[in-house]
Design an enzyme around this catalytic site. Structure first.
Site, short mmCIF file in Angstrom:
data_model
loop_
_atom_site.label_atom_id
_atom_site.label_comp_id
_atom_site.label_asym_id
_atom_site.label_seq_id
_atom_site.Cartn_x
_atom_site.Cartn_y
_atom_site.Cartn_z
N ASP A 130 0.78 -1.18 0.03
CA ASP A 130 0.06 0.06 0.05
C ASP A 130 0.82 1.20 -0.02
OD1 ASP A 130 -2.35 1.35 0.04
OD2 ASP A 130 -2.33 1.48 2.09
N GLY A 131 0.40 2.27 -0.63
CA GLY A 131 0.87 3.64 -0.63
C GLY A 131 1.63 4.27 -1.88
N ASN A 132 1.27 3.37 -3.19
CA ASN A 132 1.90 3.87 -4.42
C ASN A 132 1.44 5.05 -4.75
OD1 ASN A 132 2.99 1.39 -4.73
ND2 ASN A 132 1.46 0.60 -5.93
N TRP A 152 2.73 7.97 -2.92
CA TRP A 152 4.03 8.32 -3.14
C TRP A 152 4.30 8.95 -4.80
CZ3 TRP A 152 7.57 7.23 -7.30
CH2 TRP A 152 8.85 7.22 -6.79
N HIS A 205 2.25 3.86 -9.02
CA HIS A 205 2.44 2.23 -9.16
C HIS A 205 3.29 1.72 -10.03
CE1 HIS A 205 -1.91 2.15 -7.39
NE2 HIS A 205 -2.30 2.86 -8.33
N TRP A 225 -12.14 -1.65 -7.30
CA TRP A 225 -12.83 -1.29 -8.61
C TRP A 225 -13.65 0.03 -8.42
CZ3 TRP A 225 -12.05 -3.89 -12.79
CH2 TRP A 225 -11.65 -5.29 -12.67
N ARG A 285 -12.19 2.76 -7.57
CA ARG A 285 -11.33 3.87 -8.29
C ARG A 285 -11.74 4.22 -9.56
NH1 ARG A 285 -5.53 2.69 -5.62
NH2 ARG A 285 -6.27 2.14 -3.57
N LEU A 338 10.02 -20.71 -6.06
CA LEU A 338 9.19 -19.96 -5.15
C LEU A 338 7.92 -19.77 -5.83
CD1 LEU A 338 8.79 -17.23 -3.34
CD2 LEU A 338 9.54 -15.95 -5.00
N ARG A 354 -4.92 -1.59 8.91
CA ARG A 354 -6.08 -2.22 8.71
C ARG A 354 -5.64 -3.34 7.87
NH1 ARG A 354 -7.97 3.06 6.70
NH2 ARG A 354 -7.54 3.46 4.56
N LEU A 355 -6.82 -4.19 7.66
CA LEU A 355 -6.37 -5.50 6.66
C LEU A 355 -6.96 -5.50 5.57
CD1 LEU A 355 -6.79 -7.99 9.63
CD2 LEU A 355 -4.56 -7.22 8.56
N SER A 356 -7.96 -4.48 5.33
CA SER A 356 -8.69 -4.12 3.79
C SER A 356 -9.07 -5.33 3.17
CB SER A 356 -7.67 -3.49 3.06
OG SER A 356 -7.23 -2.10 3.71
#
Ligand code: IPE
Ligand code: IPE
Ligand code: MG
Length: 225
Positions: free
Chosen positions: A12-14, A17, A29, A61, A63, A123, A179-181
């Protein structure tokens, strides 16, 4: 020392930024994708077998269309340009979330990428897109009822998108929000949670390593003493 099998991240936070750097949210993003690559690299180096990344929620969605389209384009470009690298690095890619809502073109490239990497074992990356935990749990219960089985914790777990994975040991959320969103609500019942102040594009190798090291010495009780 706790072994680390599964790390889950709410990236989170793009948007903030991008704006902070006097550019667009979408610029953020794009920058966030670079952090994804860094985290994959360390996860491989540290031999972490499972990494789950929250990239787009069922609520995202809401957004503006322009941002949604940009995110979808970013995903498409990533898969087109990096798939060979994923294959070379023996990474298995799986999408968790409802794929039905995506445009055909994206669905096709997702399926192709999953198919091409399905045998890889080094991975396992779960990319959560159009993912919502509550709907995942409801769908799981519906499947159990449809099969006329008894509802139990075990059955709910084995009908989730994450049925073939261990629960996350670590959950990280960047972006200075606690928060967990609607992310992995069932699976993180006993995860160690790390809320990071940094915005996702600023989160770096050393931040990640610090968390991994902190986790190793936590006393995990699972109800015991
Ligand atoms: C990235 O962060 C997560 C996505 C939904 C793609 P945001 O886009 O939520 O950025 P902020 O939280 O608005 O800064
Ligand atoms: C959570 O971030 C979803 C992803 C990181 C993909 P959001 O930015 O959508 O969460 P809220 O809306 O602030 O809770
Ligand atoms: Mg956000």
């Amino acid at each position: 020392m706790n072994p680390i099998k599964h790390v889950a991240i709410i990236m989170d936070g793009n948007g903030r930024w991008g704006l902070k750097h006097n550019k667009s949210r979408n610029h953020g993003h794009r920058a966030g994708l670079k952090t994804v690559e860094k985290i994959i690299k360390i996860s491989l180096k540290k031999k972490i077998p499972y990494l789950t990344l929250f990239a787009f929620s069922t609520e995202n969605w809401r957004r503006p269309k322009k941002e949604i389209n940009f995110l979808l384009k970013l995903l498409e470009n990533f898969l087109q340009t990096k798939l060979n690298q994923l294959i070379e690095q023996k990474i298995k890619l799986k999408i968790i979330g409802n794929k039905n809502k995506f445009p055909k073109r994206i669905k096709k490239i997702i399926n192709y990428s999953e198919n091409k990497t399905k045998k890889n074992k080094k991975l396992h990356i779960n990319l959560a897109i159009n993912y919502g935990s509550k709907s995942e749990i409801v769908e799981s219960i519906k499947k159990i009822i449809k099969k006329k089985q008894n509802v139990s914790e075990k059955k709910i777990t084995s009908n989730l998108y994450t049925s073939d994975l261990p629960n996350p040991d670590i959950l990280i959320r960047t972006g200075n929000t606690k928060r967990l969103s609607n992310f992995l609500l069932w699976q993180i019942a006993y995860s160690e949670i790390f809320f990071e102040k940094k915005l996702w594009p600023d989160f770096n190798e050393s931040d990640y390593l610090k968390i991994l090291n902190k986790f190793k010495i936590i006393k995990r009780n699972f109800g015991r003493i």
